[in-house]
Design an enzyme around this catalytic site. Structure first.
Site, PDB file in Angstrom:
ATOM      1  N   GLY A  47      15.767 -15.106 -38.849  1.00 57.45           N
ATOM      2  CA  GLY A  47      16.525 -14.910 -37.625  1.00 57.45           C
ATOM      3  C   GLY A  47      17.968 -14.580 -37.936  1.00 57.45           C
ATOM      4  N   GLN A  52      26.838 -14.151 -36.314  1.00 57.74           N
ATOM      5  CA  GLN A  52      26.710 -14.089 -37.772  1.00 57.74           C
ATOM      6  C   GLN A  52      27.083 -12.717 -38.330  1.00 57.74           C
ATOM      7  OE1 GLN A  52      22.520 -15.906 -37.770  1.00 57.74           O
ATOM      8  NE2 GLN A  52      23.379 -16.571 -39.714  1.00 57.74           N
ATOM      9  N   CYS A 102      19.881 -20.756 -43.608  1.00 58.20           N
ATOM     10  CA  CYS A 102      20.692 -19.929 -42.716  1.00 58.20           C
ATOM     11  C   CYS A 102      21.345 -18.844 -43.555  1.00 58.20           C
ATOM     12  CB  CYS A 102      21.748 -20.798 -42.038  1.00 58.20           C
ATOM     13  SG  CYS A 102      22.812 -19.881 -40.906  1.00 58.20           S
ATOM     14  N   LEU A 103      21.300 -17.600 -43.071  1.00 53.20           N
ATOM     15  CA  LEU A 103      21.890 -16.501 -43.841  1.00 53.20           C
ATOM     16  C   LEU A 103      23.405 -16.674 -43.982  1.00 53.20           C
ATOM     17  CD1 LEU A 103      19.817 -13.485 -42.471  1.00 53.20           C
ATOM     18  CD2 LEU A 103      19.518 -14.728 -44.629  1.00 53.20           C
ATOM     19  N   HIS A 144      17.544 -22.877 -33.669  1.00 51.73           N
ATOM     20  CA  HIS A 144      18.559 -22.598 -34.692  1.00 51.73           C
ATOM     21  C   HIS A 144      19.438 -21.416 -34.270  1.00 51.73           C
ATOM     22  CE1 HIS A 144      19.800 -22.066 -39.089  1.00 51.73           C
ATOM     23  NE2 HIS A 144      20.209 -20.946 -38.525  1.00 51.73           N
ATOM     24  N   GLU A 145      18.798 -20.318 -33.836  1.00 48.29           N
ATOM     25  CA  GLU A 145      19.565 -19.118 -33.465  1.00 48.29           C
ATOM     26  C   GLU A 145      20.373 -19.358 -32.188  1.00 48.29           C
ATOM     27  OE1 GLU A 145      19.848 -17.040 -35.727  1.00 48.29           O
ATOM     28  OE2 GLU A 145      18.137 -17.747 -36.879  1.00 48.29           O
ATOM     29  N   HIS A 148      23.672 -20.973 -32.834  1.00 48.66           N
ATOM     30  CA  HIS A 148      24.739 -20.078 -33.306  1.00 48.66           C
ATOM     31  C   HIS A 148      25.580 -19.546 -32.149  1.00 48.66           C
ATOM     32  CE1 HIS A 148      24.198 -19.652 -37.618  1.00 48.66           C
ATOM     33  NE2 HIS A 148      22.913 -19.415 -37.502  1.00 48.66           N
TER      34      HIS A 148
END
Ligand code: NI
Length: 178
Positions: A47, A52, A102-103, A144-145, A148
């Site tokens: 994701g 991000q 997480c990226l 999670h997304e 953000h």
């Protein structure tokens, strides 16, 4: 299409509350979503949220790959998807620890408590409604997304910091245990 630069933890864009997307069907939103999907695939992520990639707007892309899905009927493989201006409703009180990365926090992962079952809603780049009731991995990645978009990173949700480490070390420790 383009691979976008991913903001890493510590960058202020990851800590701010993102703004609603005024027109989900705008050409620049379509282009952003295509670039975010390409960036997510290039980084082998599950994701990616707009903050991000330094765009503080309320949208994210994600996917459910077959070997991550729990097999629950509401948690099956799903190709690249987008949710614009999402809402998330937690259903029930079943909370479970799930391993996430997480990226924006490369190389690390942790066990994070997440609701097992949620409902989410939003629209896609054609303005059509998306979302439904989901469980397991699908529910976890959406939570999670969505976080953000409110400036929340997964370490801010953690309850047990002994379950936080580098990918290679955790993989080694799990292999040694089994
Ligand atoms: Ni993330």
């Amino acid at each position: 299409m383009a691979i976008l630069k991913i903001a890493r933890m510590g960058h202020p864009v990851l800590l701010q509350k993102a703004a609603e997307v005024a027109d989900p069907t705008a050409p620049e939103i379509r282009r952003l979503v295509a670039d975010m999907m390409e960036t997510m695939e290039d980084a082998m992520g599950a994701g990616l949220a707009a903050p991000q990639v330094h765009v503080p707007l309320r949208l994210f892309v994600f996917r459910v790959v077959a070997d991550r899905a729990s097999g629950d009927p509401d948690d099956v493989a799903m190709p690249n998807s987008v949710v614009i201006n999402p809402t998330v409703t937690i259903l029930g009180d079943d909370t479970r620890l799930r391993w996430e990365g997480c990226l924006s926090i490369p190389g690390l992962r942790a066990a994070v408590p997440r609701a097992w079952r949620i409902r989410y809603e939003g629209v896609d780049t054609e303005g059509k409604p998306v979302g439904r009731e989901v469980t397991g991995f699908h529910a976890g990645v959406v939570q999670h997304e969505y976080d953000h978009l409110d400036g929340v990173l997964y370490p801010m949700r953690m309850t047990d910091f002994s379950l936080f480490g580098f990918n290679e070390e955790i993989a080694r420790a799990m292999a040694a245990r089994s």
